[in-house]
Design an enzyme around this catalytic site. Structure first.
Site, PDB file in Angstrom:
ATOM      1  CG  HIS A 132      50.593  34.884  95.549  1.00 58.02           C
ATOM      2  ND1 HIS A 132      49.452  35.289  94.899  1.00 58.02           N
ATOM      3  CD2 HIS A 132      51.089  33.856  94.818  1.00 58.02           C
ATOM      4  CE1 HIS A 132      49.275  34.548  93.810  1.00 58.02           C
ATOM      5  NE2 HIS A 132      50.248  33.675  93.740  1.00 58.02           N
TER       6      HIS A 132
ATOM      7  CG  HIS B 194      52.722  37.436  93.045  1.00 56.87           C
ATOM      8  ND1 HIS B 194      53.518  37.877  92.016  1.00 56.87           N
ATOM      9  CD2 HIS B 194      53.559  36.961  94.002  1.00 56.87           C
ATOM     10  CE1 HIS B 194      54.796  37.665  92.343  1.00 56.87           C
ATOM     11  NE2 HIS B 194      54.852  37.112  93.534  1.00 56.87           N
TER      12      HIS B 194
ATOM     13  N   GLY C  46      50.380  42.441  88.142  1.00 57.88           N
ATOM     14  CA  GLY C  46      50.004  41.027  88.244  1.00 57.88           C
ATOM     15  C   GLY C  46      50.678  40.276  87.098  1.00 57.88           C
TER      16      GLY C  46
ATOM     17  CG  ASN D 111      61.972  35.203  96.750  1.00 56.12           C
ATOM     18  OD1 ASN D 111      62.204  34.513  95.753  1.00 56.12           O
ATOM     19  ND2 ASN D 111      60.843  35.886  96.887  1.00 56.12           N
TER      20      ASN D 111
ATOM     21  CB  ILE E 125      61.341  30.905  96.142  1.00 56.04           C
ATOM     22  CG1 ILE E 125      62.239  30.284  97.207  1.00 56.04           C
ATOM     23  CG2 ILE E 125      60.022  30.136  96.025  1.00 56.04           C
ATOM     24  CD1 ILE E 125      62.613  28.828  96.971  1.00 56.04           C
TER      25      ILE E 125
ATOM     26  CG  HIS F 209      55.179  32.047  94.918  1.00 54.10           C
ATOM     27  ND1 HIS F 209      55.957  33.085  94.457  1.00 54.10           N
ATOM     28  CD2 HIS F 209      54.059  32.072  94.169  1.00 54.10           C
ATOM     29  CE1 HIS F 209      55.323  33.712  93.486  1.00 54.10           C
ATOM     30  NE2 HIS F 209      54.178  33.114  93.278  1.00 54.10           N
TER      31      HIS F 209
ATOM     32  NE  ARG G  34      53.310  54.680  55.456  1.00 53.23           N
ATOM     33  CZ  ARG G  34      54.584  54.626  55.032  1.00 53.23           C
ATOM     34  NH1 ARG G  34      55.575  54.754  55.889  1.00 53.23           N
ATOM     35  NH2 ARG G  34      54.863  54.389  53.771  1.00 53.23           N
TER      36      ARG G  34
ATOM     37  CB  SER H 110      57.839  52.985  58.882  1.00 49.01           C
ATOM     38  OG  SER H 110      58.957  52.636  58.105  1.00 49.01           O
TER      39      SER H 110
ATOM     40  CD  GLU I 177      58.420  45.717  68.534  1.00 50.92           C
ATOM     41  OE1 GLU I 177      58.786  44.923  69.426  1.00 50.92           O
ATOM     42  OE2 GLU I 177      59.039  45.851  67.461  1.00 50.92           O
TER      43      GLU I 177
ATOM     44  CG  PHE J 170      55.818  43.910  64.849  1.00 49.51           C
ATOM     45  CD1 PHE J 170      55.646  42.569  64.518  1.00 49.51           C
ATOM     46  CD2 PHE J 170      56.671  44.659  64.068  1.00 49.51           C
ATOM     47  CE1 PHE J 170      56.314  41.991  63.443  1.00 49.51           C
ATOM     48  CE2 PHE J 170      57.346  44.091  62.993  1.00 49.51           C
ATOM     49  CZ  PHE J 170      57.171  42.753  62.675  1.00 49.51           C
TER      50      PHE J 170
ATOM     51  CG  HIS K 221      53.612  49.568  57.503  1.00 48.67           C
ATOM     52  ND1 HIS K 221      53.751  50.814  58.038  1.00 48.67           N
ATOM     53  CD2 HIS K 221      54.542  49.481  56.512  1.00 48.67           C
ATOM     54  CE1 HIS K 221      54.728  51.467  57.409  1.00 48.67           C
ATOM     55  NE2 HIS K 221      55.214  50.684  56.469  1.00 48.67           N
TER      56      HIS K 221
ATOM     57  CG  HIS L 164      56.941  42.388  58.408  1.00 48.88           C
ATOM     58  ND1 HIS L 164      57.542  41.185  58.692  1.00 48.88           N
ATOM     59  CD2 HIS L 164      57.814  43.340  58.831  1.00 48.88           C
ATOM     60  CE1 HIS L 164      58.734  41.402  59.240  1.00 48.88           C
ATOM     61  NE2 HIS L 164      58.919  42.689  59.330  1.00 48.88           N
TER      62      HIS L 164
END
Lengths: 673, 673
Positions: free
Chosen positions: B35, B75, B124, B192, B194, B265, B360, B387, B414, B440, B464, B476
């Protein structure tokens, strides 16, 4: 909070909203889990919305021109269940309400679109609903332009919480909605200032009003417990041609001891506190009971939309047969009859022409044949149009002055794109597909999972599917993404080997009504391998014998995508040494696994042949079932692929470096013999 | 663009910036990929930044109190490589510059932190850099508070493009930086206009200035080619106590025929156009050559920071031995000597007390022991503190008035959390861990992959971890997430069975210097299985014999996490029927696979025993290697787990519904015998 004053101000409204609050408390208490505070806080907004604005007929929750209601803050599922029960929904019975969150109940912990007709989209993972809604609203704009305002003219309403707005995907959704002036999208922000960990202030001080305005939204700020203010705000929102955000200042768990606290976010089950809250509401009914007059008022609300629906049905009946058929077909997710012939013709042409192109280009060829005969397809790319080859000549670009456009420039928003595509498909009448680099499956992943979970046949066009990416290096080279997609239930992962298989994969993807598809496509050119035209869609079998062994079969090479041609080269090397070698192309492991055992045994016979799998990806992506299982000879199989991340260099050199070569495959076979 | 006027206005600056532009063109042309436009457009900003502001010593690119420079728009890697070459970096030699994007070169397609010392973080995948930077800036604040301004006082500079700002993660980063008033964070937006598909307008009309201001940022708008304006803006940004965004209006591929176009680009390789661009710059050197005076000026810039570094070293030498040791240890990612004894003591206590708790909670117990002896740990949660059990008593909460706080309320972010944690670890001196629900993982996935790829030992506390979630339902309930994490190279996926294994897993995670760890932890209580104290960390072997068969060994049950106790119950059932059963606990498949064959065979002997794997997740997550491979008896193995998504109901009922029960495991064994 002066509950008494609110009650006095508007007693009739109050009792309708109190019904939601009481049922929510009862449902959560019975389940001993769930989220009480949000439905309690947003009961006033929901009541006014359904009473005065929602075009909704409880007798026909899937009537095409209904307004859509999306609970982005899906943990507040008792809001939907209470509303549906109160309005007389056929599915959410008294029994279902009492069985909230229990085995087999339609009233699941989070609202699931595949359980209840009136639930537009499965929510729970935060931010998804608001991004789905962008897709719903875009779909509405597109179809209004295609079918006229007589047949399509409805709103998409969303309730989003602080969690939805903190998730990054919300910014992608907000940007898209603003860019496309989605005037029929109206978002209520449940501005209760509470998250699970405490006040919003703990983690965010963003001025949401300014944030939405920065993306071109119409924004209003109201007291979310003032019925008149809610009504006026919705009225104003309906009139603007911008997407609307109504910031509703609310009290979570209003009227309960846990009001305005993070405790109020969760399950409020203390009997005394519930009793006190209900007393404050003036609610004297037994648990799950609703006074007859209140229920009657709600049922009247539930049938408010019946007249609208009947008027729509009359207008629809006046439309041309052709328009009706097209509309009905698209809403049923049926492909046109001629799709099959179109794909067959394309396959025949390819087998004759034998192009040497990348499968991303093969995909473009397929789309160029499909898009003209399926006006319901909507394509797009997350700012990689020229790389994903997703734009065909006839689509036109969706824009504020071209709502008929069927191509969306999604911008650098893989997640928002994937989620909005899910919304488009759920809206009905549209078959969305969208592209990005396969590696950026990562960004789209939460929406891709939801497509699978909630049975949405979105097509994810994932190009640049291996180290074949070359110089961009390991951040852009998927190695584990086939494994990720294959591990996800209810997902077709296609990795076609040439233009014929790519066309076949597209046919399957578009014929699927409840399974999303991932198209893993190459950046680099591949030869046509299916040079003999077959009418049958071989990809639908998942795996098949592409080339039989010459002479005695001593080896079976199983490969996908770009590695199938490499397996064919290895076969040539081996057969030059007298080692009869079968090549199995396996463009879709899920479909192969779904074949009956007889067929699978024909493709992968127990016998004496050694097996080598070839895929420029990690082995831990489903390979062992074919290399070690399916009656493979113990100790007589191997795999050629990746066992770590890639590197930056020209693609050809990378295949050499990582040993993914015909010579290496042939050697592995010899080592096993 | 009036290049001539720019040249005349400030000739000396111009030539330094032109050197970046010319080298960028040469590098991309030689690679025939990459680039060009971004480094060309941002050359002025980079030149002024390094010449006037960056505290950077090219001779010691990892000196702890240096300013950090993060190219979020990764890039544009030739910007970094040009800068480093020009300043005299030892790694980026003339040869490396010429080998841009070639096999084995340190100058990879995107900047990789594990290849070049001066690259702070691999970028990247868009948006990651700016989110990493939030972690860098938080780490700086924390350590400044801990060690005093004498030892820690530096800035984090970021260059972000439109792509970074469209990705949702940028909103999470912007919100966090604003919330915590990260005044030492300065972001240059390469405005820019673009993107790859065309102008930004195609997909976004967000007013970025208003957007950043909405989250409490200090924002300036400048001409990104005006050296004086750049200098003044950085000066102002350094003075504010808010995070700063400098919107730099730039021309992508400035001075080239492709200027201000999306073509600009990409890779600009046309020889004539390159020649014309260089002529416009007044650049007459041969490709990759730099005039001696320009090179000398740049080398002087490269050593500008040497005095700062020496002064810092002098101050560091004055610090107490204890402070020095602690600082050096944390920067070397060495654990304190007493960690081992602490974990051993905890294990002993657990084996005695035999608590029945969720893992946990076990994790919280481990952290309660670890955090007091490792002041470099920083915990947090994406709004699930109660939790995830991530907050221990002594940490204190990081805030604007408590920079010493070691716990971060990340909010419902997250992805931002994971990426910022990566940044904290890369900054040095901090061992971050953070929690969310295992499902998640999907949201955090791009950052989790980058942790693995760029060798960052972040710890992801994922609670969990199965249908044990219960009522919240399938959105979940992870079923494919163990598979996803296990398919990712260089990632330890721990699924401990009890409190002892959890403590062992934490020890391994914190002892790892270049591998991230995923802790998959239960919501539901589990019995203590390791009731006999062993000094040795058995989890470090990945899998081990937890319980030997009584009598003749006919079956081997292999299980992880919550299913190990279930396997123990199945063993009891089987042995009551005279079927000798071994139970193998396999808390970390990666570590078990890394053991030598002798050990693996001891745990999973070839022999006659049938094998059943048990995990409340999909089989396609690495199980076949143990059930079909490792000399298993053909046809004599089975798996008890999930083959689709979960459901909403109490957890115990779900395990019954999906057949993940001791009785079912025992039956499978009997069916195989």
């Amino acid at each position: 909070m002066d509950i008494a004053a609110l009650r006095e101000k508007n007693p009739e409204h109050w009792m309708k909203a109190a019904a939601i609050r009481a049922l929510t408390l009862d449902g959560v208490a019975a389940a001993n889990s769930g989220h009480s505070g949000m439905p309690m806080g947003m009961a006033d907004v929901a009541t006014v919305l359904f009473e005065k604005h929602m075009k909704f007929d409880v007798a026909a929750p899937n009537w095409p021109d209904r307004d859509r209601f999306i609970l982005s803050a899906g943990h507040g599922s008792m809001l939907i269940y209470s509303l549906l029960y109160l309005m007389g929904d056929k599915q959410v019975t008294h029994e279902q309400l009492k069985n909230f969150r229990q085995m087999g109940a339609l009233t699941a912990g989070h609202p699931e679109n595949f359980l209840l007709d009136a639930v537009e989209t499965t929510t729970g993972p935060l931010g998804q609903g608001i991004a789905n809604a962008v897709g719903f609203a875009m779909a509405e704009e597109m179809q209004r332009a295609q079918y006229s305002r007589k047949l399509v003219d409805h709103k998409t309403y969303v309730i989003a919480g602080d969690g939805c707005l903190m998730e990054g995907i919300s910014q992608e959704a907000i940007g898209l909605a603003g860019r496309h002036s989605l005037g029929n999208l109206i978002v209520f922000w449940d501005n209760n200032n509470i998250t699970i960990d405490g006040t919003v202030e703990l983690s965010d001080r963003t001025d949401q009003v300014k944030r939405f305005k920065a993306s071109g939204w119409h924004v209003q700020e109201i007291d979310g417990h003032d019925a008149e203010a809610i009504d006026a705000a919705i009225e104003a929102a309906k009139k603007t041609n911008k997407p609307s955000m109504i910031a509703c200042k609310t009290h979570i768990a209003i009227g309960h001891a846990a009001q305005d606290t993070s405790k109020g976010h969760g399950a409020l089950t203390d009997a005394d506190q519930m009793k006190a809250a209900k007393a404050g509401y003036g609610w004297t009914s037994a648990p799950f009971d609703v006074p007859a007059d209140v229920k009657a008022q709600w049922e009247a609300i539930g049938s408010r939309g019946a007249a609208d629906r009947e008027a729509w049905e009359a207008r629809f009946a006046e439309a041309s047969k052709q328009k009706q058929d097209r509309f009905n077909r698209a809403y049923a997710l049926d492909v046109p009859n001629k799709l099959s012939a179109t794909i067959k013709a394309l396959k025949k042409q390819i087998s004759e022409d034998q192009p040497k192109v990348a499968t991303r280009k093969s995909s473009e060829m397929a789309l160029a044949a499909i898009n003209p005969i399926m006006p319901e397809t909507v394509g797009g790319s997350a700012d990689l149009t020229g790389s994903n080859n997703t734009l065909t000549a006839d689509l036109g670009v969706f824009d504020t002055d071209n709502r008929k456009g069927r191509y969306v420039y999604w911008g650098i928003r893989e997640h928002g794109m994937a989620s909005a595509m899910n919304g488009m498909a759920l809206h009905g009448g549209i078959r969305p597909y969208g592209g990005t680099f396969f590696c950026f499956t990562d960004y789209a992943r939460p929406a891709m999972r939801l497509a699978a979970l909630s049975k949405i046949p979105t097509v994810f066009v994932m190009t640049h599917d291996s180290i074949g990416v070359g110089e961009d290096g390991p951040t852009h080279q998927p190695v584990e993404h086939l494994a990720i997609c294959r591990a996800t239930p209810n997902t077709y992962v296609f990795r076609p080997a040439d233009s014929v298989e790519t066309a076949e994969a597209w046919e399957i993807a578009l014929t699927s009504k409840d399974t999303p598809s991932v198209m893993a496509l190459t950046r680099q050119n591949l030869p046509t391998l299916r040079t003999e035209h077959k009418l049958k869609n071989l990809t639908a079998q998942g795996g098949y014998v592409l080339a039989e062994a010459t002479g005695k079969r001593q080896a079976i090479l199983i490969a996908t995508g770009s590695e199938v041609s490499l397996a064919m080269e290895a076969k040539a090397l081996l057969e030059a040494d007298g080692i009869g070698t079968r090549v199995v192309s396996m463009p879709c492991m899920e479909l192969f696994a779904a074949q009956d055992e007889d067929y699978r045994r024909k493709v992968l016979p127990a016998g004496a042949a050694v097996r080598v799998g070839v895929e420029a990806a990690v082995r831990n992506g489903g390979w062992d079932q074919w290399l070690l299982g399916e009656r493979a000879r113990p100790g007589k199989s191997d795999f050629v692929g990746m066992d770590g991340f890639g590197a930056s260099a020209p693609a050809g050199e990378l295949f050499e470096k990582f040993g993914i070569t015909a010579a290496n495959v042939a050697q592995k076979v010899k080592d096993l013999l």
